[in-house]
Design a protein around this motif. Structure first.
Motif, short mmCIF file in Angstrom:
data_model
loop_
_atom_site.label_atom_id
_atom_site.label_comp_id
_atom_site.label_asym_id
_atom_site.label_seq_id
_atom_site.Cartn_x
_atom_site.Cartn_y
_atom_site.Cartn_z
N GLN A 125 0.81 -1.21 0.00
CA GLN A 125 0.00 0.00 0.00
C GLN A 125 0.85 1.26 0.00
OE1 GLN A 125 -3.29 0.47 -0.42
NE2 GLN A 125 -3.37 -1.73 -0.81
N VAL A 126 1.95 1.26 0.73
CA VAL A 126 2.84 2.43 0.73
C VAL A 126 3.35 2.69 -0.69
CG1 VAL A 126 5.12 3.24 1.47
CG2 VAL A 126 3.52 2.29 3.15
N GLU A 127 3.73 1.63 -1.38
CA GLU A 127 4.21 1.77 -2.75
C GLU A 127 3.10 2.28 -3.67
OE1 GLU A 127 5.87 -1.18 -6.30
OE2 GLU A 127 6.20 -1.72 -4.20
N LEU A 128 1.90 1.70 -3.54
CA LEU A 128 0.78 2.11 -4.38
C LEU A 128 0.35 3.55 -4.09
CD1 LEU A 128 -1.38 -1.15 -4.19
CD2 LEU A 128 -0.18 -0.27 -6.21
N LEU A 129 0.35 3.94 -2.81
CA LEU A 129 -0.04 5.29 -2.45
C LEU A 129 0.95 6.32 -3.01
CD1 LEU A 129 -1.12 4.70 1.27
CD2 LEU A 129 -2.61 5.47 -0.59
N ARG A 130 2.22 6.02 -2.94
CA ARG A 130 3.23 6.95 -3.48
C ARG A 130 3.09 7.09 -4.99
NH1 ARG A 130 8.26 4.71 0.26
NH2 ARG A 130 7.70 5.88 2.15
N SER A 148 -10.37 5.82 10.25
CA SER A 148 -9.69 7.04 9.83
C SER A 148 -8.31 7.16 10.48
CB SER A 148 -10.54 8.28 10.15
OG SER A 148 -10.69 8.46 11.54
N SER A 149 -8.17 6.66 11.70
CA SER A 149 -6.86 6.71 12.37
C SER A 149 -5.85 5.83 11.66
CB SER A 149 -7.01 6.27 13.83
OG SER A 149 -7.84 7.15 14.56
N LEU A 154 -1.26 5.17 7.89
CA LEU A 154 -0.74 4.59 6.65
C LEU A 154 -0.30 5.69 5.68
CD1 LEU A 154 -0.18 1.95 5.22
CD2 LEU A 154 -2.57 1.89 4.48
N LEU A 155 -1.10 6.75 5.59
CA LEU A 155 -0.75 7.86 4.70
C LEU A 155 0.47 8.62 5.20
CD1 LEU A 155 -4.32 9.17 3.79
CD2 LEU A 155 -2.61 8.29 2.19
N CYS A 292 -3.68 -4.03 11.04
CA CYS A 292 -2.88 -3.07 10.28
C CYS A 292 -2.45 -1.92 11.17
CB CYS A 292 -3.70 -2.57 9.09
SG CYS A 292 -2.83 -1.41 8.02
N GLY A 293 -3.38 -1.43 11.99
CA GLY A 293 -3.06 -0.34 12.90
C GLY A 293 -1.97 -0.70 13.89
#
Length: 430
Positions: A125-130, A148-149, A154-155, A292-293
């Motif tokens: 997800q970090v790769e996809l978000l970037r 939301s937290s 993650l963001l 995940c959190g």
């Protein structure tokens, strides 16, 4: 996505989510897609190792039994059929396969690897978000709830200071909720947080609206408008972050399943929205969001915070919202949460809250007839929010909560306990 995937094609089963969770429990990622996915679209999905045709009681739509494109069988993936006999499937089952049968299909037939875990998910997800966001900024609705937290964490891991968090007080928050969000995120976590007081604006839009679907859509649309206004004050905002999770999407309806309820972040978005959505949790079940959190390093108390719907108390103040009943919901909910915490039930019960309907009943207060609202208590346990059981509360706890509500909450003369499981009831009343 680097994880292997088993694709479930929905041919009317009500157990798609249960099947997907069973596969994920084996350590292999799984997603649900509509029955009419094209062969090209199926082959374009990342790392598909096998396909399950999951038929069921909703397979007949408008008098016609839905089916897959026959070319699906020629895509090169092993195919399993559930409640859907076909000569082209080597494995067919009249009902959901057992764990051993499922394991044999996933690992022996599909040759999938058990590489589905939160560490890999976060890395993907970090790769996809970037890739998606680049050097732009993301506006995120930060309610302070679990979803939301986790999205915020993650963001932040992916894009850091490019994230702008907005907390909107729509007047439908729990008691002292906004104050808590500001204290935790702005003061303790040093987040880039914008606070918006929109109480009168939201309650004005909702005045006289009784239909729950209309209320959800109004709240969702108004949220987007608020974000658009905040975005215009900033530079480089092109994305809207949302805490959409898999049950939100499933319950909002598919081509073979009726809508259970629209979620404000799925069905209520205006067509002229000027943001591209960022929804990194949209394929996770609730327990996976919590995992995940924790993997992201969020404190346990935040990750296991009480779930709270996007429309807030708006779906717990049944029918047309009035400030009088809204306050009754807020105060009774605070009492319930206080007593559950004192009794240690906050660590045992998954979700608990109060509801105030839009009707009154006769009662007696101060030796005189009164005509006031009831308060309904709801306390449920669940793993993924798709099904739920009722918490069997000790009578002394119920009595203590009831006594406090009747003494401390205005315009209330009756307390009830909802013992309906999901299904047939939903967790929320609207």
């Amino acid at each position: 996505m680097k994880q292997d995937m088993i694709v479930i094609l929905d041919l009317g089963s009500t157990k798609n989510a249960a099947l997907a969770r069973e596969i994920r429990a084996l350590g292999v990622y799984s997603e649900i897609y509509p029955h009419d996915i094209t062969p090209d679209a199926l082959k374009a999905l990342p790392n598909v190792r096998g396909v399950i045709l999951n038929g069921g009681e909703n397979r007949v739509v408008d008098g016609v039994a839905v089916d897959v494109d026959p070319a699906i069988y020629d895509c090169g993936f092993p195919v399993m059929a559930v409640d859907h006999p076909t000569a082209k499937c080597a494995k067919q089952f009249a009902a959901l396969p057992t764990e051993d049968e499922l394991r044999a299909f996933v690992f022996d037939d599909c040759k999938a690897e058990a590489n589905w875990n939160m560490k890999n998910f976060i890395a993907d997800q970090v790769e996809l978000l970037r890739e998606q966001i680049g050097d732009k900024k993301v506006l995120l609705a930060l309610s302070g709830g679990v979803d939301s937290s986790v999205v915020a964490a993650l963001l932040i891991k992916a894009i850091g200071k490019q994230l702008v968090c907005v907390h909107v007080n729509h007047g439908l928050m729990r008691k002292d909720e906004s104050e808590s969000v500001i204290r935790v995120f702005r003061d303790e976590m040093n987040a880039n947080l914008i606070y918006v007081d929109a109480v009168d604006r939201f309650l004005g839009k909702l005045e006289g609206v009784a239909d729950p679907e209309r209320k959800r859509k109004i709240i969702g649309a108004e949220f987007i408008r608020v974000f658009e206004e905040e975005a215009r004050k900033l530079e480089g905002i092109e994305f809207l972050g949302q805490g959409t999770i898999y049950p939100d999407i499933i319950e909002s309806g598919t081509k073979t399943a009726k809508t259970v309820k629209s979620h404000h972040n799925v069905g209520g978005l205006p067509e002229d929205m000027n943001f591209e959505l960022v929804e990194p949790l949209k394929q996770l079940f609730k327990d996976e969001v919590r995992a995940c959190g924790l993997e992201l390093g969020l404190p346990h108390s935040m990750v296991f915070r009480q779930p709270f719907p996007g429309p807030g108390l708006g779906v717990r103040c049944l029918g047309a919202i009035t400030r009088e009943r809204l306050e009754a919901v807020r105060e009774s909910d605070a009492i319930l949460r206080d007593e559950f915490e004192k009794a240690g039930l906050d660590k045992k019960v998954w979700q608990y809250f109060t509801i105030v309907p839009d009707f009154k009943s006769v009662g007696v207060r101060d030796n005189a007839r009164c005509y006031d609202y009831p308060v309904i208590i709801r306390a449920v346990n669940t793993v993924d929010a798709m099904t739920a059981t009722i918490e069997r509360l000790d009578w002394d706890i119920l009595q203590k909560v009831t006594d406090r509500i009747l003494k401390e909450v205005k315009n209330v003369n009756r307390v009830c306990y909802d013992i309906s499981p999901k299904p047939t009831a939903t967790i929320e009343w609207e």
